[in-house]
Design a protein around this motif. Sequence first.
Motif, short mmCIF file in Angstrom:
data_model
loop_
_atom_site.label_atom_id
_atom_site.label_comp_id
_atom_site.label_asym_id
_atom_site.label_seq_id
_atom_site.Cartn_x
_atom_site.Cartn_y
_atom_site.Cartn_z
N ASP A 183 0.81 -1.22 0.00
CA ASP A 183 0.00 0.00 0.00
C ASP A 183 0.84 1.26 0.00
N HIS A 184 2.10 1.17 -0.44
CA HIS A 184 2.96 2.35 -0.52
C HIS A 184 3.88 2.18 -1.73
N LYS A 185 4.67 3.21 -2.02
CA LYS A 185 5.57 3.18 -3.18
C LYS A 185 7.02 3.43 -2.77
N ARG A 186 7.39 3.03 -1.57
CA ARG A 186 8.78 3.20 -1.14
C ARG A 186 9.74 2.44 -2.04
N THR A 187 9.36 1.21 -2.39
CA THR A 187 10.24 0.39 -3.23
C THR A 187 10.44 1.01 -4.59
N PHE A 188 9.37 1.54 -5.20
CA PHE A 188 9.49 2.12 -6.54
C PHE A 188 10.27 3.43 -6.52
N CYS A 269 9.47 -5.33 2.38
CA CYS A 269 10.19 -4.06 2.33
C CYS A 269 11.04 -3.92 3.59
N ARG A 270 11.96 -3.01 3.53
CA ARG A 270 12.81 -2.78 4.69
C ARG A 270 11.97 -2.33 5.89
N ASP A 271 12.33 -2.81 7.07
CA ASP A 271 11.67 -2.49 8.35
C ASP A 271 10.37 -3.26 8.55
N ASP A 272 10.04 -4.21 7.67
CA ASP A 272 8.84 -5.01 7.88
C ASP A 272 9.09 -6.06 8.95
N LEU A 273 8.05 -6.38 9.71
CA LEU A 273 8.12 -7.42 10.72
C LEU A 273 7.47 -8.67 10.15
N VAL A 274 8.20 -9.79 10.18
CA VAL A 274 7.81 -10.99 9.46
C VAL A 274 7.83 -12.18 10.41
N VAL A 275 6.87 -13.07 10.25
CA VAL A 275 6.89 -14.38 10.91
C VAL A 275 7.24 -15.42 9.85
N LEU A 276 8.40 -16.05 10.00
CA LEU A 276 8.86 -17.03 9.01
C LEU A 276 8.06 -18.32 9.14
N LEU A 294 16.01 -6.20 7.40
CA LEU A 294 17.01 -5.14 7.47
C LEU A 294 17.31 -4.54 6.11
N ARG A 295 17.34 -5.36 5.08
CA ARG A 295 17.71 -4.87 3.75
C ARG A 295 17.05 -5.73 2.70
N VAL A 296 16.60 -5.09 1.63
CA VAL A 296 16.01 -5.79 0.49
C VAL A 296 16.80 -5.41 -0.75
N ALA A 297 17.53 -6.36 -1.29
CA ALA A 297 18.26 -6.17 -2.55
C ALA A 297 17.94 -7.38 -3.42
N LEU A 327 3.37 -6.90 10.02
CA LEU A 327 3.28 -5.46 10.28
C LEU A 327 4.22 -4.75 9.32
N GLY A 328 3.72 -3.68 8.70
CA GLY A 328 4.52 -2.91 7.76
C GLY A 328 4.95 -1.57 8.33
#
Length: 546
Positions: A183-188, A269-276, A294-297, A327-328
């Motif tokens: 719901d955002h365009k930070r990646t783009f 995205c960076r700073d996302d909280l994820v449950v693996l 921490l980082r998305v490349a 959580l984003g």
Amino acid sequence: MAQFGSGYDAFMHASDTDQAGGRAAAFVESVPRVLCCLCGVLIDANPAGMCANCLRSQVDITEGIPKQSVVYFCKFCERYHVPPRNWVRCELESKELLALLIKRLKGLNKVKLVDAGFKWTEPHSRRIIVRLCVQKEVFTSTVLQQEFLIEFVVEHLQCDSCKRDAANMDAWTAVVQLRQKVDHKRTFMYLEQLILKHNAHEDAIGMKNMPDGLDFYFMVRSHANKFLHFVTSVVPLRHKTSEHLISHDESNNTFRYKYSFSAEISPLCRDDLVVLPPKVAAHLGGIGPLVLVLRVAQNVLVMDVRTFRTAEVSSPYYWKNEFGAILGSRRLTEFTVLDSEPTGEILPGGAGSNKNIVVTDVTVCRSADLGMVDRQYFVRSHLGHHLQAGDLCLGYDIENANVNEDLMTGHKKLVDLPDVVLVRKTYPKRNRARTRRWKLRRLAMEEQQQAAARGSGASNEEDEHELFMQELEQDPEMRSHVNLYMQAKDPVVVAQDDNSLAMRDDSGAEDEEEDEDYPDVPVTELLEGLAITEATTGPEPGGDEL
């Protein structure tokens, strides 16, 4: 003129002279003279045995070099054709045009080019005359230098872009559709800066800003594949290819297709909280399952929020075992640091990071509840080298958050979740655009949405872009991957009491108070502003368009 080697016999004669009781040696040098073997003229001896005129008549070092050629020029965009498909803009009698013309000549690799230049012709004659001076060794120790003229005939040829504009048709062959389900365009915004830095959009004939991504149009399918390969190298991506038949010529059995590349970027995205998922957590060495991105490349770097161990998830493995964030970044809450005490534990920062993780015990409270509700949180965080008492930070308030319980099924370690997970340090919210001395370049993209329907969406995008620029200011590692350009501040004219005019710089406005500890972008990281002419459609707020 002919240049001859030093194949001469030198005779030295010594004579004795008495000067102040000493003896000095005088040397006399003589060169034998012979008759030319063809015309009989008396010349200095040389290995060829011929005079310069006879040598030129016998040997032509310009043989194989065409004396006339053709160069194609588009009169609509005033560009010259560079085979096979490129077009460049050059001024008459410029060094760029001279290099373009010389590269079109065949046979220059057999001689040595000494000098080149233009001979003046009338600008409307459609003739360009180039003067060349070349050298070549024709006999042993005999080098011949010759000057000659080459005439280029300028013929008009319409380039592909001008053909498309004149026909008023959509002539693209391949389109790359980049999409991301967030719901955002930070990646783009970050991807746009990477594209500009590496000039990956040079072959694109059109770009569109879509509500959920970007579209790039290309004339050649290989250009689309090249662009897609670049995007795959900077973000986790998967794509599908489809083709659509446009026309079929039965007389010569040719087909014309349009190709569509549907590319999906990972929603992480960076700073996302994820449950693996349990399978992924076991594959990464038992990390998690609650991790922070921490980082998305090309790969995704995640960190366990309890043990602060890091692991990389490769792009192919991620798409085989997809998982999303609980959580984003839009759910981040501002906290105030009350106390910070390092534990002395230092961990490696993970692959590609040159900083270590300093584990710290931090006492925080919600900034909105400061002085109103006495609720404090004791958190063990990885931001030990950033946080001090009184600082502000962003984190996830898991205690008051609603998360998807289905993502947590099957995990024995998720018996109790931490109340707060700190993500990064932040600063008081202020409008820093007026005092910012740098800017970003923007792609000149066509908006797909209608102007009436864009109202609130445009303002939200401007706010996101401002947050993205503040994120660049606060993160030197992220800033190192993009190009920042100097922002030229225009002076403001103000009236004085004596009816005179004075100039002041609005960047030093008194109503804007900057934080002393707010990170400043060093001047050494800024690039000089570029002169944008033909490709510019007009500057937008926050940056120039390319």
